[in-house]
Design a protein around this motif. Structure first.
Motif, PDB file in Angstrom:
ATOM      1  N   PRO A 146     -34.651  18.343 -46.092  1.00 14.52           N
ATOM      2  CA  PRO A 146     -33.919  17.401 -46.956  1.00 14.52           C
ATOM      3  C   PRO A 146     -34.374  15.944 -46.726  1.00 14.52           C
ATOM      4  O   PRO A 146     -34.568  15.192 -47.685  1.00 14.52           O
ATOM      5  CB  PRO A 146     -32.449  17.604 -46.557  1.00 14.52           C
ATOM      6  N   ALA A 147     -34.626  15.592 -45.465  1.00 13.12           N
ATOM      7  CA  ALA A 147     -35.098  14.229 -45.175  1.00 13.12           C
ATOM      8  C   ALA A 147     -36.514  14.027 -45.710  1.00 13.12           C
ATOM      9  O   ALA A 147     -36.855  12.946 -46.219  1.00 13.12           O
ATOM     10  CB  ALA A 147     -35.068  13.967 -43.670  1.00 13.12           C
ATOM     11  N   PHE A 148     -37.341  15.086 -45.627  1.00 11.76           N
ATOM     12  CA  PHE A 148     -38.715  14.957 -46.145  1.00 11.76           C
ATOM     13  C   PHE A 148     -38.706  14.794 -47.670  1.00 11.76           C
ATOM     14  O   PHE A 148     -39.495  14.024 -48.228  1.00 11.76           O
ATOM     15  CB  PHE A 148     -39.583  16.159 -45.740  1.00 11.76           C
ATOM     16  N   ILE A 149     -37.806  15.503 -48.349  1.00 10.55           N
ATOM     17  CA  ILE A 149     -37.742  15.393 -49.817  1.00 10.55           C
ATOM     18  C   ILE A 149     -37.461  13.924 -50.189  1.00 10.55           C
ATOM     19  O   ILE A 149     -38.106  13.343 -51.054  1.00 10.55           O
ATOM     20  CB  ILE A 149     -36.653  16.338 -50.398  1.00 10.55           C
ATOM     21  N   LYS A 150     -36.514  13.327 -49.478  1.00  9.34           N
ATOM     22  CA  LYS A 150     -36.148  11.930 -49.740  1.00  9.34           C
ATOM     23  C   LYS A 150     -37.346  11.000 -49.458  1.00  9.34           C
ATOM     24  O   LYS A 150     -37.713  10.156 -50.266  1.00  9.34           O
ATOM     25  CB  LYS A 150     -34.964  11.557 -48.815  1.00  9.34           C
ATOM     26  N   TYR A 151     -37.951  11.227 -48.298  1.00  8.93           N
ATOM     27  CA  TYR A 151     -39.097  10.418 -47.861  1.00  8.93           C
ATOM     28  C   TYR A 151     -40.243  10.515 -48.874  1.00  8.93           C
ATOM     29  O   TYR A 151     -40.838   9.506 -49.279  1.00  8.93           O
ATOM     30  CB  TYR A 151     -39.548  10.935 -46.486  1.00  8.93           C
ATOM     31  N   ALA A 152     -40.528  11.749 -49.302  1.00  4.82           N
ATOM     32  CA  ALA A 152     -41.661  11.988 -50.218  1.00  4.82           C
ATOM     33  C   ALA A 152     -41.415  11.298 -51.555  1.00  4.82           C
ATOM     34  O   ALA A 152     -42.338  10.722 -52.132  1.00  4.82           O
ATOM     35  CB  ALA A 152     -41.843  13.486 -50.417  1.00  4.82           C
ATOM     36  N   ARG A 153     -40.182  11.355 -52.036  1.00  2.00           N
ATOM     37  CA  ARG A 153     -39.891  10.732 -53.338  1.00  2.00           C
ATOM     38  C   ARG A 153     -39.971   9.209 -53.248  1.00  2.00           C
ATOM     39  O   ARG A 153     -40.395   8.551 -54.197  1.00  2.00           O
ATOM     40  CB  ARG A 153     -38.516  11.182 -53.847  1.00  2.00           C
ATOM     41  N   GLU A 154     -39.584   8.665 -52.097  1.00  2.00           N
ATOM     42  CA  GLU A 154     -39.660   7.201 -51.908  1.00  2.00           C
ATOM     43  C   GLU A 154     -41.103   6.728 -51.760  1.00  2.00           C
ATOM     44  O   GLU A 154     -41.510   5.741 -52.344  1.00  2.00           O
ATOM     45  CB  GLU A 154     -38.917   6.812 -50.614  1.00  2.00           C
ATOM     46  N   LYS A 155     -41.874   7.473 -50.979  1.00  3.59           N
ATOM     47  CA  LYS A 155     -43.231   6.998 -50.615  1.00  3.59           C
ATOM     48  C   LYS A 155     -44.320   7.402 -51.610  1.00  3.59           C
ATOM     49  O   LYS A 155     -45.372   6.768 -51.656  1.00  3.59           O
ATOM     50  CB  LYS A 155     -43.630   7.520 -49.220  1.00  3.59           C
ATOM     51  N   GLY A 156     -44.105   8.487 -52.360  1.00  4.16           N
ATOM     52  CA  GLY A 156     -45.078   8.913 -53.376  1.00  4.16           C
ATOM     53  C   GLY A 156     -46.494   9.016 -52.844  1.00  4.16           C
ATOM     54  O   GLY A 156     -46.753   9.701 -51.848  1.00  4.16           O
ATOM     55  N   LEU A 161     -51.587  14.167 -48.131  1.00  4.08           N
ATOM     56  CA  LEU A 161     -51.454  15.620 -48.055  1.00  4.08           C
ATOM     57  C   LEU A 161     -52.842  16.226 -47.830  1.00  4.08           C
ATOM     58  O   LEU A 161     -53.737  16.058 -48.658  1.00  4.08           O
ATOM     59  CB  LEU A 161     -50.868  16.133 -49.378  1.00  4.08           C
ATOM     60  N   ALA A 162     -53.000  16.918 -46.697  1.00  6.69           N
ATOM     61  CA  ALA A 162     -54.304  17.552 -46.417  1.00  6.69           C
ATOM     62  C   ALA A 162     -54.362  18.906 -47.098  1.00  6.69           C
ATOM     63  O   ALA A 162     -53.344  19.584 -47.240  1.00  6.69           O
ATOM     64  CB  ALA A 162     -54.470  17.728 -44.913  1.00  6.69           C
ATOM     65  N   PHE A 185     -48.745  12.936 -54.347  1.00  2.00           N
ATOM     66  CA  PHE A 185     -49.253  12.480 -53.049  1.00  2.00           C
ATOM     67  C   PHE A 185     -50.730  12.109 -53.176  1.00  2.00           C
ATOM     68  O   PHE A 185     -51.360  12.372 -54.192  1.00  2.00           O
ATOM     69  CB  PHE A 185     -49.135  13.601 -52.002  1.00  2.00           C
ATOM     70  N   THR A 186     -51.289  11.540 -52.103  1.00  2.00           N
ATOM     71  CA  THR A 186     -52.738  11.346 -52.031  1.00  2.00           C
ATOM     72  C   THR A 186     -53.321  12.549 -51.296  1.00  2.00           C
ATOM     73  O   THR A 186     -52.914  12.858 -50.173  1.00  2.00           O
ATOM     74  CB  THR A 186     -53.082  10.046 -51.272  1.00  2.00           C
ATOM     75  N   THR A 187     -54.242  13.230 -51.968  1.00  3.11           N
ATOM     76  CA  THR A 187     -54.775  14.478 -51.405  1.00  3.11           C
ATOM     77  C   THR A 187     -56.031  14.210 -50.575  1.00  3.11           C
ATOM     78  O   THR A 187     -56.908  13.467 -51.005  1.00  3.11           O
ATOM     79  CB  THR A 187     -55.110  15.442 -52.563  1.00  3.11           C
ATOM     80  N   GLY A 202     -53.835  14.830 -35.114  1.00  2.00           N
ATOM     81  CA  GLY A 202     -54.308  13.506 -34.712  1.00  2.00           C
ATOM     82  C   GLY A 202     -53.602  12.382 -35.467  1.00  2.00           C
ATOM     83  O   GLY A 202     -53.911  11.202 -35.237  1.00  2.00           O
ATOM     84  N   GLY A 203     -52.700  12.720 -36.374  1.00  2.00           N
ATOM     85  CA  GLY A 203     -51.939  11.699 -37.101  1.00  2.00           C
ATOM     86  C   GLY A 203     -52.735  11.022 -38.214  1.00  2.00           C
ATOM     87  O   GLY A 203     -52.309  10.015 -38.763  1.00  2.00           O
ATOM     88  N   GLN A 204     -53.886  11.601 -38.609  1.00  2.00           N
ATOM     89  CA  GLN A 204     -54.677  10.982 -39.701  1.00  2.00           C
ATOM     90  C   GLN A 204     -54.128  11.345 -41.074  1.00  2.00           C
ATOM     91  O   GLN A 204     -54.429  10.692 -42.062  1.00  2.00           O
ATOM     92  CB  GLN A 204     -56.149  11.417 -39.627  1.00  2.00           C
ATOM     93  N   VAL A 205     -53.386  12.445 -41.182  1.00  2.00           N
ATOM     94  CA  VAL A 205     -52.728  12.810 -42.446  1.00  2.00           C
ATOM     95  C   VAL A 205     -51.260  13.108 -42.147  1.00  2.00           C
ATOM     96  O   VAL A 205     -50.885  13.289 -40.986  1.00  2.00           O
ATOM     97  CB  VAL A 205     -53.406  14.036 -43.115  1.00  2.00           C
ATOM     98  N   ASP A 206     -50.438  13.133 -43.224  1.00  2.00           N
ATOM     99  CA  ASP A 206     -48.989  13.264 -43.018  1.00  2.00           C
ATOM    100  C   ASP A 206     -48.467  14.694 -43.136  1.00  2.00           C
ATOM    101  O   ASP A 206     -47.570  15.094 -42.384  1.00  2.00           O
ATOM    102  CB  ASP A 206     -48.251  12.410 -44.061  1.00  2.00           C
ATOM    103  N   VAL A 207     -48.972  15.422 -44.120  1.00  2.00           N
ATOM    104  CA  VAL A 207     -48.422  16.762 -44.382  1.00  2.00           C
ATOM    105  C   VAL A 207     -49.527  17.778 -44.654  1.00  2.00           C
ATOM    106  O   VAL A 207     -50.598  17.432 -45.153  1.00  2.00           O
ATOM    107  CB  VAL A 207     -47.494  16.805 -45.640  1.00  2.00           C
ATOM    108  N   LEU A 208     -49.187  19.042 -44.373  1.00  3.21           N
ATOM    109  CA  LEU A 208     -50.113  20.148 -44.619  1.00  3.21           C
ATOM    110  C   LEU A 208     -49.293  21.407 -44.847  1.00  3.21           C
ATOM    111  O   LEU A 208     -48.328  21.661 -44.134  1.00  3.21           O
ATOM    112  CB  LEU A 208     -51.018  20.354 -43.385  1.00  3.21           C
TER     113      LEU A 208
END
Ligand code: ASP
Length: 332
Positions: A146-156, A161-162, A185-187, A202-208
């Motif tokens: 639920p927190a990720f859904i909110k975060y993703a919609r705010e940050k676009g 996304l890897a 997202f940016t792929t 390594g923290g270079q991408v956010d989601v996978l």
């Protein structure tokens, strides 16, 4: 028996074996399939989830075949370079391909696909079905789905996304996720989800979004944030993980299936032997235990056949074509 007689019998026996070998050996060795190692092409990077299934299966199958199965990782273009290579390989029973849903999604994703999954291959059988997991980097400021859904919609498009390229299941899962969230997202594409996961760690991408066959050890070691599993029901291997549908993405489902293919025109006897080895491999206790630990489910026997794979592939091409065309994601 006096030692001299025993030695004479031995000599006679060896002479008979040697003569027999000289008479029948070369012809029999030439005729017997397989008489040298077999190549199993994997369309993604070594160490990733498809590779893990391929290597474990290859080890189990080689026990029946009496020859080793050499894994060849041919990466690029979301798995389509490997499929092109195998479609054009000599149909001699020594080159096979293991692939997943990408075999069925590629025709809708690529306008100029150099092969037809329904015409350019012979089919061996299906292997196992594998759930996917949606993961975030460990320090992503969203504790659960639920927190990720909110975060993703705010940050676009600030969210990276890897995936493993157009045609990979990580791309398919990401496409459905963005559609469900109404975000873009940016792929960031990689040659497989092994390097994609390294980038996440390594923290270079956010989601996978990736198969459990690679992600479970990292989830258990808490090296990543687990937002959920992509099956409609929770899975045995991660009983505490909520499904994405439970967290608000109603009907969200991606299940990864694997099939083994040969170039069209491969001798039927080779297909039959490779299929027999596949079915024996799927019964191998070590293989089954490894798959169960990694959340994979061996397919029922009816799917472990050439006809079972062909029918399934056709149904998947029919299923994903319209969904992908509606999403408007493709390469020229
Ligand atoms: N998990 C990858 C995919 O997204 C493939 C891989 O690297 O095995 O298709």
């Amino acid at each position: 028996m006096p030692p001299i007689l025993a030695r004479a019998r031995c000599t006679l026996a060896w002479t008979a074996v040697a003569l027999g070998c000289l008479a029948a050996g070369p012809a029999a060795a030439q005729n017997a399939y397989p008489n040298h190692p077999i190549t199993l092409v994997v369309p993604f990077a070594a160490g990733g989830p498809t590779d893990v299934v391929a290597r474990s299966l290859g080890a189990a199958m080689s026990k029946t075949l009496g020859q080793s199965i050499v894994i060849e990782n041919r990466t690029g273009a979301g798995g389509t370079l490997a499929s092109t290579h195998v479609a054009r390989a000599a149909p001699d029973g020594y080159t096979f391909l293991i692939h997943h849903n990408g075999m069925a999604t590629a025709p809708a994703l690529y306008r100029k696909l150099p092969y037809d999954p329904l015409k350019d291959f012979d089919y061996v059988g299906q292997v196992a079905d594998v759930p996917m997991t949606l993961l975030g980097r460990k320090d992503l400021p969203a504790a659960d789905m639920p927190a990720f859904i909110k975060y993703a919609r705010e940050k676009g498009d600030k969210v990276n996304l890897a995936n493993a390229g157009l045609g990979a299941v990580s791309q398919l899962c990401g496409m459905l996720l963005q559609e469900a969230l109404g975000t873009q997202f940016t792929t960031v594409p990689y040659a497989g989800t092994a390097p994609a996961l390294t980038a996440l760690l390594g923290g270079q991408v956010d989601v996978l979004c990736d198969q459990t066959t690679q992600t479970i050890p990292h989830i258990k070691a808490e090296r990543v944030k687990l937002y959920g599993v992509t099956t409609l029901d929770r899975i045995k291997a991660l009983p505490d993980a909520p499904t994405l549908q439970e967290s608000g993405l109603k009907g969200f489902e991606v299940k990864v299936w694997h099939g083994v293919y040969a170039p069209k025109g491969t001798p039927p006897e080779a297909i039959a032997k490779f299929n027999a080895a596949l079915r024996a491999g799927l019964k191998d206790p070590a293989f089954r235990q490894k798959m169960a630990d990694l959340g994979a489910e061996i397919v029922p026997e009816s799917k472990q056949t050439p006809a079972g794979l062909q029918t399934w592939l056709q149904s998947e091409v029919n299923k994903w074509g319209p969904i992908i065309r509606k999403a408007g994601v493709y390469a020229d």
